[in-house]
Design an enzyme around this catalytic site. Sequence first.
Site, PDB file in Angstrom:
ATOM      1  N   GLY A 103     -12.809   5.578   3.147  1.00 60.88           N
ATOM      2  CA  GLY A 103     -12.240   4.482   2.368  1.00 60.88           C
ATOM      3  C   GLY A 103     -12.735   3.146   2.880  1.00 60.88           C
ATOM      4  CB  CYS A 150      -0.939   0.002   1.206  1.00 58.82           C
ATOM      5  SG  CYS A 150      -0.074   0.042   2.792  1.00 58.82           S
ATOM      6  CG  ASN A 151       4.026   3.767   2.253  1.00 57.74           C
ATOM      7  OD1 ASN A 151       3.556   4.807   1.810  1.00 57.74           O
ATOM      8  ND2 ASN A 151       5.137   3.730   2.971  1.00 57.74           N
TER       9      ASN A 151
END
Length: 197
Positions: free
Chosen positions: A168, A23-24
């Site tokens: 989200g 995710c990063n």
Amino acid sequence: WNSASTEICSTGQVAEAAVLSTCNRFEVYYAATDAREATARVTDYLSKRAGLPVSTLRKNLFMLSGEDAVWHALRVSGGLDSLVVGEGQILAQVKSCFKHAQEEDGCGGKVLSRLLNQAVIGGKRVRSETGISKGSVSISSAAAELSEVKCIKDLNLPFPEARLAVVGAGKMTRLLITHLASKKLEKITIVNRSMQR
């Protein structure tokens, strides 16, 4: 990510490639005989994938080679290069990267196999021989802890009585809600751009 590795290796400038995507981060580990040609190939692939000109992309790339790249892989696997130091998900993601590189349609060879295997071994060792994974070990658990602290301090409200909105509805939100629920928070509203999630 084996299709990405295959595409990177398809022109012959890169002999081995493995993609670590979280995710990063989106990292490409690769091995080649001509470093300059290989770097140009990987940069070209990333440019096409991102839909950005190489000149724009280069300003935002973080490139390491040789020993620096090895140390980076070890820091990543050990959780030292994460938003939350010691977070545990990255080790599983590096293991997955290693596994995919070894698959029949993967593009890992001797160099990347050794690098990624050592990164996994190092990540396990860091966690077993240090206290790095004590306390909050993910962004979601850190966010839940911070929410609880701020609720009590700023709102003078017991955390289970608070109301929280989460923007989200992806994987990180599911993890966050799990951590919030473990702290007995039940009044959670999820806001997302689509109803499917």
